[in-house]
Design a protein around this motif. Structure first.
Motif, PDB file in Angstrom:
ATOM      1  N   ALA A  88       0.821  -1.212   0.000  1.00 24.13           N
ATOM      2  CA  ALA A  88       0.000   0.000   0.000  1.00 24.13           C
ATOM      3  C   ALA A  88       0.853   1.260   0.000  1.00 24.13           C
ATOM      4  O   ALA A  88       0.525   2.247  -0.662  1.00 24.13           O
ATOM      5  CB  ALA A  88      -0.933  -0.004   1.211  1.00 24.13           C
TER       6      ALA A  88
ATOM      7  N   SER B   2       2.172   1.878  -3.527  1.00 20.23           N
ATOM      8  CA  SER B   2       1.090   2.343  -4.386  1.00 20.23           C
ATOM      9  C   SER B   2       0.746   3.797  -4.069  1.00 20.23           C
ATOM     10  O   SER B   2       0.502   4.601  -4.973  1.00 20.23           O
ATOM     11  CB  SER B   2      -0.151   1.464  -4.203  1.00 20.23           C
ATOM     12  N   ALA B   3       0.755   4.130  -2.774  1.00 21.72           N
ATOM     13  CA  ALA B   3       0.473   5.508  -2.357  1.00 21.72           C
ATOM     14  C   ALA B   3       1.549   6.465  -2.876  1.00 21.72           C
ATOM     15  O   ALA B   3       1.249   7.592  -3.291  1.00 21.72           O
ATOM     16  CB  ALA B   3       0.390   5.585  -0.837  1.00 21.72           C
TER      17      ALA B   3
ATOM     18  N   PHE C 218       0.931   6.931  -6.485  1.00 26.21           N
ATOM     19  CA  PHE C 218      -0.318   7.691  -6.570  1.00 26.21           C
ATOM     20  C   PHE C 218      -0.034   9.188  -6.447  1.00 26.21           C
ATOM     21  O   PHE C 218      -0.454   9.995  -7.292  1.00 26.21           O
ATOM     22  CB  PHE C 218      -1.260   7.228  -5.458  1.00 26.21           C
TER      23      PHE C 218
ATOM     24  N   TYR D 162      -7.796   1.384 -10.857  1.00 23.04           N
ATOM     25  CA  TYR D 162      -6.969   1.102  -9.684  1.00 23.04           C
ATOM     26  C   TYR D 162      -5.562   0.641 -10.064  1.00 23.04           C
ATOM     27  O   TYR D 162      -5.021  -0.277  -9.454  1.00 23.04           O
ATOM     28  CB  TYR D 162      -7.646   0.061  -8.793  1.00 23.04           C
TER      29      TYR D 162
ATOM     30  N   TYR E 188      -3.463   3.241  -5.988  1.00 23.60           N
ATOM     31  CA  TYR E 188      -4.519   3.693  -5.081  1.00 23.60           C
ATOM     32  C   TYR E 188      -3.901   4.295  -3.827  1.00 23.60           C
ATOM     33  O   TYR E 188      -2.708   4.131  -3.546  1.00 23.60           O
ATOM     34  CB  TYR E 188      -5.444   2.530  -4.703  1.00 23.60           C
ATOM     35  N   PHE E 189      -4.751   4.993  -3.096  1.00 20.83           N
ATOM     36  CA  PHE E 189      -4.317   5.607  -1.838  1.00 20.83           C
ATOM     37  C   PHE E 189      -5.343   5.248  -0.773  1.00 20.83           C
ATOM     38  O   PHE E 189      -6.525   5.551  -0.920  1.00 20.83           O
ATOM     39  CB  PHE E 189      -4.215   7.128  -1.987  1.00 20.83           C
ATOM     40  N   ASP E 190      -4.877   4.581   0.274  1.00 19.44           N
ATOM     41  CA  ASP E 190      -5.782   4.165   1.353  1.00 19.44           C
ATOM     42  C   ASP E 190      -6.157   5.349   2.232  1.00 19.44           C
ATOM     43  O   ASP E 190      -5.288   6.041   2.771  1.00 19.44           O
ATOM     44  CB  ASP E 190      -5.120   3.085   2.218  1.00 19.44           C
TER      45      ASP E 190
ATOM     46  N   ASP F 217     -11.022   3.081   5.418  1.00 17.35           N
ATOM     47  CA  ASP F 217     -11.493   1.877   4.730  1.00 17.35           C
ATOM     48  C   ASP F 217     -11.862   2.174   3.274  1.00 17.35           C
ATOM     49  O   ASP F 217     -12.518   1.370   2.612  1.00 17.35           O
ATOM     50  CB  ASP F 217     -12.699   1.281   5.459  1.00 17.35           C
ATOM     51  N   PHE F 218     -11.430   3.337   2.801  1.00 21.11           N
ATOM     52  CA  PHE F 218     -11.726   3.740   1.424  1.00 21.11           C
ATOM     53  C   PHE F 218     -10.437   3.797   0.610  1.00 21.11           C
ATOM     54  O   PHE F 218      -9.432   4.351   1.059  1.00 21.11           O
ATOM     55  CB  PHE F 218     -12.405   5.115   1.414  1.00 21.11           C
ATOM     56  N   LYS F 219     -10.478   3.206  -0.579  1.00 21.67           N
ATOM     57  CA  LYS F 219      -9.324   3.255  -1.471  1.00 21.67           C
ATOM     58  C   LYS F 219      -9.604   4.257  -2.589  1.00 21.67           C
ATOM     59  O   LYS F 219     -10.488   4.038  -3.417  1.00 21.67           O
ATOM     60  CB  LYS F 219      -9.046   1.873  -2.071  1.00 21.67           C
TER      61      LYS F 219
ATOM     62  N   SER G 116      -8.891   5.733  -5.970  1.00 17.08           N
ATOM     63  CA  SER G 116      -8.233   5.232  -7.181  1.00 17.08           C
ATOM     64  C   SER G 116      -7.477   6.346  -7.886  1.00 17.08           C
ATOM     65  O   SER G 116      -7.806   7.526  -7.755  1.00 17.08           O
ATOM     66  CB  SER G 116      -9.272   4.636  -8.133  1.00 17.08           C
TER      67      SER G 116
END
Length: 209
Positions: A39, A42-43, A46, A79, A82-84, A87-89, A91
């Protein structure tokens, strides 16, 4: 022998730049694959991509729209990265849309000076009227979702599928010449070729693995 207009168009579209675009798409998807299980990575991509999109869009909004189109055509349901947020990702597709849309909005509003002149784009006509009606129905759908007690998160994800229509006016504002149409077709062809190659490669791997 003279070249027909269709052949001339294909020559302009299918050139070495297409292969560069296909390679760029492959590299982006490779980074997406690498960062899929991490994560934080990916962040990082992102944020990096959104910064680049912002800089490109501020320099020339046309470039931001090209990036938005390319990401949309590649697929991956938005996706790739993605950025957490709890509890929401979020895109990368949503991020790119927001960056490009707000850059266009502020650039356009700054040129138009006031709300009345801002709403004069594009020139009112059948396409404009049809699109406004379309937006109204989307709005009705969102309101209807809330009135029937649906989960706001579910409503958002349904609405999210229509967000890119928000760039309709940006495209009408920016895409005004033949060169831009050619560039759009180059991106389209590159994405189609890449997706086709990926499908055939996947099919081969699973049938000969």
């Amino acid at each position: 022998m003279s070249i027909s207009p269709t052949q001339n168009l294909l020559i302009k579209i299918v050139n070495k730049n297409i292969f560069k675009l296909i390679l760029a798409i492959f590299i982006i998807e490779l980074f997406s694959l690498i960062s899929f299980k991490f994560a934080w990575l990916s962040a990082f991509f992102f944020i990096l991509i959104l910064i680049l999109v912002l800089l490109f869009s501020l320099y020339k909004l046309e470039y931001g729209l090209y990036i938005a189109l390319a990401e949309l055509m590649i697929g991956s349901q938005g996706y790739l990265f993605y950025f957490d947020i709890g509890d929401f990702k979020a895109s990368i597709r949503l991020g790119i849309f927001l960056v490009v849309f707000f850059v266009w909005f502020f650039k356009h509003f700054r040129r138009r000076k006031n709300i009345k002149s801002f709403l004069n784009l594009p020139e009112k006509g059948p396409l404009y009227s049809s699109f406004i009606i379309f937006l109204i129905f989307i709005g009705i759908g969102v309101i209807n979702g809330f009135l029937h007690g649906n989960n706001p998160k579910d409503i958002f994800f349904d609405f999210n599928g229509y967000l890119y229509f928000g760039l309709f006016f940006a495209f009408l504002d920016v895409f005004i010449n033949f060169r831009q149409i050619i560039n759009f077709l180059k991106i389209l062809f590159s994405a189609l070729i890449y997706v086709a190659l990926k499908i055939f490669a996947t099919l081969y791997i699973f049938t000969h693995g």
